[in-house]
Motif scaffolding. Sequence first.
Motif, PDB file in Angstrom:
ATOM      1  N   VAL A  86       0.941  -1.343   0.067  1.00 40.97           N
ATOM      2  CA  VAL A  86      -0.038   0.086  -0.270  1.00 40.97           C
ATOM      3  C   VAL A  86       0.916   1.330  -0.009  1.00 40.97           C
ATOM      4  O   VAL A  86       0.607   2.093  -0.784  1.00 40.97           O
ATOM      5  N   ALA A  87       1.899   1.143   0.796  1.00 46.53           N
ATOM      6  CA  ALA A  87       2.949   2.425   0.780  1.00 46.53           C
ATOM      7  C   ALA A  87       3.666   2.732  -0.568  1.00 46.53           C
ATOM      8  O   ALA A  87       3.460   3.753  -0.912  1.00 46.53           O
ATOM      9  N   ARG A 122       8.486  13.900   2.269  1.00 47.56           N
ATOM     10  CA  ARG A 122       7.388  13.218   3.161  1.00 47.56           C
ATOM     11  C   ARG A 122       7.013  11.872   2.508  1.00 47.56           C
ATOM     12  O   ARG A 122       6.948  10.963   3.427  1.00 47.56           O
ATOM     13  N   ARG A 123       6.790  11.874   1.231  1.00 51.64           N
ATOM     14  CA  ARG A 123       6.358  10.906   0.714  1.00 51.64           C
ATOM     15  C   ARG A 123       7.520   9.582   0.772  1.00 51.64           C
ATOM     16  O   ARG A 123       7.003   8.431   0.722  1.00 51.64           O
ATOM     17  N   LEU A 124       8.854  10.060   0.276  1.00 50.87           N
ATOM     18  CA  LEU A 124       9.713   9.087   0.513  1.00 50.87           C
ATOM     19  C   LEU A 124       9.966   8.657   2.142  1.00 50.87           C
ATOM     20  O   LEU A 124      10.093   7.378   2.349  1.00 50.87           O
ATOM     21  N   LEU A 125       9.898   9.532   2.822  1.00 47.00           N
ATOM     22  CA  LEU A 125       9.849   9.166   4.291  1.00 47.00           C
ATOM     23  C   LEU A 125       8.939   8.319   4.620  1.00 47.00           C
ATOM     24  O   LEU A 125       9.232   7.293   5.652  1.00 47.00           O
ATOM     25  N   VAL A 126       7.779   8.238   4.587  1.00 41.92           N
ATOM     26  CA  VAL A 126       6.536   7.561   5.106  1.00 41.92           C
ATOM     27  C   VAL A 126       6.769   6.249   4.408  1.00 41.92           C
ATOM     28  O   VAL A 126       6.545   5.147   4.888  1.00 41.92           O
ATOM     29  N   THR A 127       7.161   6.123   3.026  1.00 40.99           N
ATOM     30  CA  THR A 127       7.153   4.899   2.373  1.00 40.99           C
ATOM     31  C   THR A 127       8.386   3.821   3.050  1.00 40.99           C
ATOM     32  O   THR A 127       8.069   2.562   3.376  1.00 40.99           O
ATOM     33  N   VAL A 128       9.489   4.689   3.235  1.00 47.15           N
ATOM     34  CA  VAL A 128      10.510   3.864   3.693  1.00 47.15           C
ATOM     35  C   VAL A 128      10.103   3.438   5.086  1.00 47.15           C
ATOM     36  O   VAL A 128      10.518   2.139   5.347  1.00 47.15           O
ATOM     37  N   ALA A 147      -2.601   8.978   3.588  1.00 44.33           N
ATOM     38  CA  ALA A 147      -2.754  10.596   3.535  1.00 44.33           C
ATOM     39  C   ALA A 147      -1.554  11.422   3.697  1.00 44.33           C
ATOM     40  O   ALA A 147      -1.379  12.495   3.021  1.00 44.33           O
ATOM     41  N   ALA A 148      -0.478  11.020   4.590  1.00 45.38           N
ATOM     42  CA  ALA A 148       0.604  11.849   4.790  1.00 45.38           C
ATOM     43  C   ALA A 148       1.364  12.092   3.527  1.00 45.38           C
ATOM     44  O   ALA A 148       2.058  13.154   3.230  1.00 45.38           O
ATOM     45  N   GLN A 149       1.181  11.226   2.351  1.00 44.80           N
ATOM     46  CA  GLN A 149       1.864  11.282   1.160  1.00 44.80           C
ATOM     47  C   GLN A 149       1.251  12.324   0.294  1.00 44.80           C
ATOM     48  O   GLN A 149       1.940  12.670  -0.916  1.00 44.80           O
ATOM     49  N   TYR A 150       0.158  12.822   0.604  1.00 49.35           N
ATOM     50  CA  TYR A 150      -0.757  13.852  -0.139  1.00 49.35           C
ATOM     51  C   TYR A 150      -0.564  15.111   0.645  1.00 49.35           C
ATOM     52  O   TYR A 150      -1.110  16.390   0.273  1.00 49.35           O
TER      53      TYR A 150
END
Length: 270
Positions: A51-52, A67-73, A135-138
């Motif tokens: 999902v991430a 933020r997108r990369l941080l949350v995914t990692v 949501a964080a990635q948006y």
Amino acid sequence: MSGFPWGAFAVNLAWAAGAALAVMLGTFAVALRIGVHRIVDVAWGLGFTVVAGVTCVLSAGEGDPVRRLLVTVLTAVWGLRLAVHIARRGRGHGEDPRYEAMLAKAPGSRSVYALRMVYLLQGGLVWLVSLPVQAAQYVPGRPSALAWAGTAVWALGVGFEAVGDAQLARFRADPGNRGRIMDRGLWSWTRHPNYFGDFCVWWGLFLLTCDSSAAAAVSVVSPLVMSLLLTKGSGQRLLERHMADRPGYAEYRARTSGFFPRPPRGPERA
């Protein structure tokens, strides 16, 4: 913060649901082939990782790249570590007694019942609990101090899980500990370091959404649900019910915190 892209996020919700469903259906097919449903626990961490990743691709051009990369990692590190740990722990074992007991009550086909009550249910939970990851990635704008604080809370949680799991694995590997209660290391500070770790992981990921009031509002259900599951649902309460009759468990429970870590009431065992 204004400017949250609701339309793009709504599309992401649908794709995330499809991704979680695909992981669980694929796991269900493997389980039918090998005849063991305990592998669904491995798919739990993998589902969040997928999902991430899907969200990271879909949110390109919408949310902040850092933020997108941080949350995914962060999600992938947590999810893959958990999946590997559970896979190693279950290697060479048969069916999990929890699933065996559940499927013994199946009205009709055990496979259909397992699909409905285990795989589809867990797929739905992956989608729901992953709301902060999505949501964080948006969220537009670079991560604030609050977001980095969330990263620190996440790190505390993963540390508790990893250290607690490693300590328990070493304890169980010693034949001299057979039948004894693990009450050393982190397990002397809390009876459930892995559940407390999960608690920190999901509240930490939620904090990464809090630079946007809209993202936070849509995501707060995730850590609340996880907190309830860990303390009142399939986590702490279910495990302690199973452990209640073990010799020495009542004494261990009396001197050790049930969830939030604190020094033990008695001297820690060497």
